[in-house]
Design an enzyme around this catalytic site. Sequence first.
Site, mmCIF file in Angstrom:
data_model
loop_
_atom_site.group_PDB
_atom_site.id
_atom_site.type_symbol
_atom_site.label_atom_id
_atom_site.label_comp_id
_atom_site.label_asym_id
_atom_site.label_seq_id
_atom_site.Cartn_x
_atom_site.Cartn_y
_atom_site.Cartn_z
ATOM 1 N N SER A 110 0.790 -1.239 0.000
ATOM 2 C CA SER A 110 0.000 0.000 0.000
ATOM 3 C C SER A 110 0.814 1.277 0.000
ATOM 4 O O SER A 110 0.252 2.370 -0.138
ATOM 5 C CB SER A 110 -0.935 -0.004 1.210
ATOM 6 O OG SER A 110 -1.840 -1.090 1.130
ATOM 7 N N THR A 111 2.135 1.199 0.182
ATOM 8 C CA THR A 111 2.937 2.420 0.115
ATOM 9 C C THR A 111 2.794 3.119 -1.228
ATOM 10 O O THR A 111 3.018 4.327 -1.320
ATOM 11 C CB THR A 111 4.423 2.102 0.365
ATOM 12 O OG1 THR A 111 4.798 0.935 -0.386
ATOM 13 C CG2 THR A 111 4.688 1.858 1.837
#
Length: 676
Positions: free
Chosen positions: A374-375
């Site tokens: 999700s970064t």
Amino acid sequence: MVKHSKKKSHVPFRLNILFLSVFLLFSTLILRLGVIQIVNGEEYQRVSEQTENVTAESTAPRGKMYDRYGRVLVDNNPEFALTYIRTQNTKQAERLELAQKLASFIEKDTDDVIDRDLKDYWIIANPEEAKAKLTEKEWEEMESGDAYQLQIERISDKDLNTIKNDPAELEVAAIKRAMDNGYALSSQTIKVGLTEDEIAKISENLGELPGIEIQADATREYPYGDTLQTIFGNVGPIPRDELSYYGLRDYERNDQVGISYLEKEYEEYLKGQKEKLTYVTDKSGEPIGEPEVIEGKRGNDLVLSLDIDLQQEVEKILDEELRDARQYGATRGYVVMMDPETGEILSLAGKEYSKGEFKDRTFGVIGDAYAMGSTVKGATVLTGYQYDVIKPNTVLRDEVLYFKDEGKKSSYTANAMGPITDLVALQRSSNVYMWKIAMMMAEYDYAPYESSSYDPTAYNEFRESFSQFGLGVKTGIDLPGESSGLSGGSNDFGKILDFSIGQYDTYTPVQMAQYISTIANDGYRIEPHLLKEVHEPSDKENLSNTVLYQHTPKLLNKIKMSEDKVEHVQRGMWMVMNTKEGTARSGSYFESNDYVAAGKTGTAQIGDDYNLTLVGYAPYENPEVAFSVVVPELNDSTSGKVNKKIGGRILDAYFDLKDEAKKPKNYEETKKEDLD
């Protein structure tokens, strides 16, 4: 009848003058030729027999490397080297005899000697047996080169074993090999690092060792031990496949060059200027008189952007947190810290578990690529803006999705989040919000349990957009061997959903640092770099005041959207670290009074393993440091929150140390003089 007077002619007189002048000129010429022939004939004969000048070169120490505050990171350790210069008339048998004498004075490593070297040596050392390898008829009918090659082919393993099984003979072969490298009247290094006893023995016998000299040399020394050694790189012999490249740049075959990382990247700056001995030779190749000497000098010094205090603290933090995470299967971890505005790398570290301890794997920050989870969602939201499928504050419903082929899919939370904005999607890390961006880009008409057509060109659009941030492309960092990561090989619809949440293509830790730096820098992507300045070498401990090169930030691109949209995503990343429901909020890892941070957490599930990641920057209002943390292949989805622990501690270290850097004495005064 009128008589005309006869006009007197002046021609004979003029001819006389001309004849006299010619006579005098020829007399002078004959006299001059006589002087040349009789008086100076011997001198001119000697000069006429001279050939072109021949220059021999000796090695010189390489330049040093310093950190951003002038602390020596890579130094030179003085040593003595044994060198040999042969003349054009030196015979193989003479060099063999000399090698045998040297073997009684020094110990020579034999690891680099290959079978072909031993075959050449065997022919010289065993002339009668070598001659018998060919018949008389073969010797008569074959050219010398062909005959020699046939000799080489007929040398058996048994022949070579007579050398291999005799350590003393093998040592002679190694010395002879070193002496034979290069050209006549060029300096060949036989051994670096002579012992005091070896120096004494050779010095006592120099009279019977023609061409042998003992010269000052240096090997690399690292005042901070193993810290960053892999990134500094190694120095060694020119690789065989690069001999032509270096040969065109006036290197000798036996020269030492940078063969990896910074030593290789900045070889042209770091290499020393060799001492040159210019000989005048006669027709036979023998030197005439003493050589002309041009002194050499050490290579230029590099000032790197690294802060060695911060680097050591980051490595310590990474080691400690990875040890604690061993219970979750931690085997590797990476950290990159950089200035988002200038691209200067402040610290980069990598660790890998091996034989009970975590060892250096810093090169992995540019070479190891992973699904980052999700970064990357900041890039997904900004891509949605670019292709106009969402706008800032667009509300989409986070819900459970049901696909005919992909099955049930939802965000990580126990309950659906319901209607949320893009900011909340970043704050709480909604997968569904990102999937809906991907579906709109692919023109996928979602209906529960039904399939739909989609536009696969959305993959190219996503990758093109992500590349603006440095994802999926090389960052341009000044280290050889950088990877661009890997693109997934399938265009199936389900994979584009995975792509949008960072679970399909893979990226390197330095790409992640450049990505978050681009967001922190209002959408301007700057090339990361380690070289800050190049200085002339100095005889003193401190850096020279003469700066030969100073790096200026290199803008690679501006992302294709307005700064207000980038600022909107920045706000979402602030919420990640500073609001109650932010995914990085729990644990109080980013509650320092020294700074306010922004960033994004990430978890990518790959089979049964989990990659935990984190990107961020601080201070939020005026970013001066951006970072990425990657801890791959863990066996638990939270794994003790190791990514957040590392991220919080390295930011604390940066702000604790930035005003307390231990600058060398007079360094600030030196820099002020440079500016003046």
